[in-house]
Design a protein around this motif. Sequence first.
Motif, PDB file in Angstrom:
ATOM      1  N   LEU A  81       0.813  -1.142   0.179  1.00  0.00           N
ATOM      2  CA  LEU A  81       0.610   0.342   0.010  1.00  0.00           C
ATOM      3  C   LEU A  81       0.915   1.224  -0.345  1.00  0.00           C
ATOM      4  O   LEU A  81       0.579   1.873  -0.913  1.00  0.00           O
ATOM      5  N   VAL A  82       1.943   1.403   0.689  1.00  0.00           N
ATOM      6  CA  VAL A  82       2.601   2.482   1.003  1.00  0.00           C
ATOM      7  C   VAL A  82       3.623   2.559  -0.569  1.00  0.00           C
ATOM      8  O   VAL A  82       4.225   3.816  -1.016  1.00  0.00           O
ATOM      9  N   LYS A  83       3.994   1.058  -1.503  1.00  0.00           N
ATOM     10  CA  LYS A  83       4.259   1.862  -2.798  1.00  0.00           C
ATOM     11  C   LYS A  83       3.342   2.321  -3.663  1.00  0.00           C
ATOM     12  O   LYS A  83       3.340   2.702  -4.138  1.00  0.00           O
ATOM     13  N   ALA A  84       2.228   1.644  -3.214  1.00  0.00           N
ATOM     14  CA  ALA A  84       0.871   2.122  -4.907  1.00  0.00           C
ATOM     15  C   ALA A  84       0.375   3.446  -3.688  1.00  0.00           C
ATOM     16  O   ALA A  84       0.511   4.401  -4.993  1.00  0.00           O
ATOM     17  N   VAL A  85       0.348   3.998  -2.756  1.00  0.00           N
ATOM     18  CA  VAL A  85       0.298   5.310  -2.790  1.00  0.00           C
ATOM     19  C   VAL A  85       1.591   6.554  -3.586  1.00  0.00           C
ATOM     20  O   VAL A  85       1.309   7.365  -3.507  1.00  0.00           O
ATOM     21  N   ALA A  86       2.889   5.768  -2.947  1.00  0.00           N
ATOM     22  CA  ALA A  86       3.906   6.295  -3.803  1.00  0.00           C
ATOM     23  C   ALA A  86       3.892   6.796  -5.194  1.00  0.00           C
ATOM     24  O   ALA A  86       4.050   7.394  -5.411  1.00  0.00           O
ATOM     25  N   THR A  87       2.935   5.878  -5.804  1.00  0.00           N
ATOM     26  CA  THR A  87       2.851   5.958  -7.246  1.00  0.00           C
ATOM     27  C   THR A  87       1.867   6.614  -7.387  1.00  0.00           C
ATOM     28  O   THR A  87       1.939   7.834  -8.523  1.00  0.00           O
ATOM     29  N   GLY A  88       1.314   7.303  -6.668  1.00  0.00           N
ATOM     30  CA  GLY A  88      -0.049   8.030  -6.720  1.00  0.00           C
ATOM     31  C   GLY A  88       0.385   9.010  -6.676  1.00  0.00           C
ATOM     32  O   GLY A  88       0.042  10.418  -7.316  1.00  0.00           O
ATOM     33  N   LEU A  89       1.317   9.361  -5.633  1.00  0.00           N
ATOM     34  CA  LEU A  89       1.796  10.502  -5.383  1.00  0.00           C
ATOM     35  C   LEU A  89       2.176  11.334  -6.536  1.00  0.00           C
ATOM     36  O   LEU A  89       2.493  12.243  -6.528  1.00  0.00           O
ATOM     37  N   GLN A  90       3.250  10.273  -6.967  1.00  0.00           N
ATOM     38  CA  GLN A  90       3.660  10.449  -7.877  1.00  0.00           C
ATOM     39  C   GLN A  90       3.384  10.542  -9.829  1.00  0.00           C
ATOM     40  O   GLN A  90       3.495  12.681 -10.310  1.00  0.00           O
ATOM     41  N   ARG A  91       2.329  10.492  -9.755  1.00  0.00           N
ATOM     42  CA  ARG A  91       0.842  10.520 -11.012  1.00  0.00           C
ATOM     43  C   ARG A  91       0.182  11.554 -10.805  1.00  0.00           C
ATOM     44  O   ARG A  91       0.205  12.411 -11.841  1.00  0.00           O
ATOM     45  N   TYR A  92      -0.129  12.043  -9.158  1.00  0.00           N
ATOM     46  CA  TYR A  92      -1.470  12.924  -9.028  1.00  0.00           C
ATOM     47  C   TYR A  92      -0.138  13.892  -8.552  1.00  0.00           C
ATOM     48  O   TYR A  92      -0.254  14.256  -6.696  1.00  0.00           O
ATOM     49  N   GLU A 133       9.679   5.852  -3.113  1.00  0.00           N
ATOM     50  CA  GLU A 133       8.842   5.322  -4.351  1.00  0.00           C
ATOM     51  C   GLU A 133      10.226   3.894  -5.065  1.00  0.00           C
ATOM     52  O   GLU A 133      10.038   4.190  -6.251  1.00  0.00           O
ATOM     53  N   ARG A 134      11.918   5.246  -4.616  1.00  0.00           N
ATOM     54  CA  ARG A 134      12.968   3.906  -4.666  1.00  0.00           C
ATOM     55  C   ARG A 134      13.280   3.222  -4.026  1.00  0.00           C
ATOM     56  O   ARG A 134      14.137   2.128  -4.045  1.00  0.00           O
ATOM     57  N   LYS A 135      12.136   2.472  -2.858  1.00  0.00           N
ATOM     58  CA  LYS A 135      12.106   1.443  -1.928  1.00  0.00           C
ATOM     59  C   LYS A 135      11.523   0.104  -2.870  1.00  0.00           C
ATOM     60  O   LYS A 135      10.446   0.513  -2.821  1.00  0.00           O
ATOM     61  N   PRO A 136      12.240  -1.119  -3.124  1.00  0.00           N
ATOM     62  CA  PRO A 136      11.458  -2.695  -3.175  1.00  0.00           C
ATOM     63  C   PRO A 136      10.447  -2.120  -1.863  1.00  0.00           C
ATOM     64  O   PRO A 136      10.620  -1.861  -0.997  1.00  0.00           O
ATOM     65  N   VAL A 137       9.408  -3.392  -2.062  1.00  0.00           N
ATOM     66  CA  VAL A 137       8.135  -3.691  -1.107  1.00  0.00           C
ATOM     67  C   VAL A 137       9.329  -4.408  -0.809  1.00  0.00           C
ATOM     68  O   VAL A 137       8.972  -4.158   0.832  1.00  0.00           O
ATOM     69  N   LEU A 138       9.929  -5.378  -0.650  1.00  0.00           N
ATOM     70  CA  LEU A 138      10.775  -5.899   0.808  1.00  0.00           C
ATOM     71  C   LEU A 138      11.227  -5.336   1.376  1.00  0.00           C
ATOM     72  O   LEU A 138      11.410  -5.239   2.804  1.00  0.00           O
ATOM     73  N   THR A 139      12.455  -3.983   1.561  1.00  0.00           N
ATOM     74  CA  THR A 139      13.153  -2.950   2.334  1.00  0.00           C
ATOM     75  C   THR A 139      12.222  -2.134   2.899  1.00  0.00           C
ATOM     76  O   THR A 139      12.239  -2.171   3.922  1.00  0.00           O
ATOM     77  N   LEU A 140      10.934  -1.667   1.930  1.00  0.00           N
ATOM     78  CA  LEU A 140       9.708  -1.027   2.877  1.00  0.00           C
ATOM     79  C   LEU A 140       8.969  -1.786   3.932  1.00  0.00           C
ATOM     80  O   LEU A 140       9.017  -1.478   5.305  1.00  0.00           O
TER      81      LEU A 140
END
Length: 248
Positions: A81-92, A133-140
Amino acid sequence: MAAAYELKLPPWPDVDFSAFGQTETVPLSRIQKLTGSYLSRNWVAVPHVTHHDSADITELEALRARLAQEGQAKPTLLPFLVKAVATGLQRYPVFNASLDASGEKVVLKKYVHVGVAVDTPKGLLVPVLRDCERKPVLTLAGEISEIAARAREKGLPMADMMGGCMSISSLGHIGGIGFTPIINAPELAILGVCKAEWTAKRHEGELAWRLMLPLSLSYDHRVINGADAARFTAHLREVLASPGSLLD
Ligand code: CAO
């Protein structure tokens, strides 16, 4: 001249509850008092709207099971979810922004830091994960476990809770179908997440059982409009339904 708007509240009721039965009085913790004052300010000062949606995470659940089978630590939903939100923040970019102190300018951020609400015995803390946005899910996933454990054991310094672009409040491990999370100002939005449930849905033309995740996105209506919010959760739905891209 009359003030344009004045909040006139009646005094807080001073009730002797012991008149009605046995009681016990305990003080609020320092964290509860601090977060309580910020939550009150944000609730009163920010015009909140909450947009509800749900995401099909059937594939994501299969991916999590596959990662566990391959011997990797099984991440919870939260880092995805963190990663999905990060992509959303970049797109919007309107979500990756804050009003400045004058309330007349919007500051657009070029970094992507996401706060995560952590329930601790002493109260609610919201540590911020940097450069998501730069971190893999497993790192997060590792960072969330580490900082949540630290928050619960020792509490956190302010520096760990500053600089967030948007926060996530996940009650998914407990339950619920939706709620109204309070925005962590000066952020402009917060994503609330409840428990995923298997639901009979039409999928690729057939009736199928799909794992559906309830999403509740509260946003500051001074800057973000309903259509922006609907687009943002549509983006979350899209990336969570095809989660492979979130792994990197
Ligand atoms: N639906 C179904 N199951 C979920 C889920 C969801 N939306 N979210 C988490 N789960 C599952 C996890 O996947 C995990 O199961 P598995 O072991 O099978 O993977 C289990 O519930 C426990 O998860 P967790 O809570 O240990 O981990 P997390 O990464 O989901 O969350 C943390 C970590 C620290 C954010 C969380 O424990 C927490 O404190 N949440 C409370 C936040 C809060 O209080 N918000 C309210 C703020 S307003 O008062």
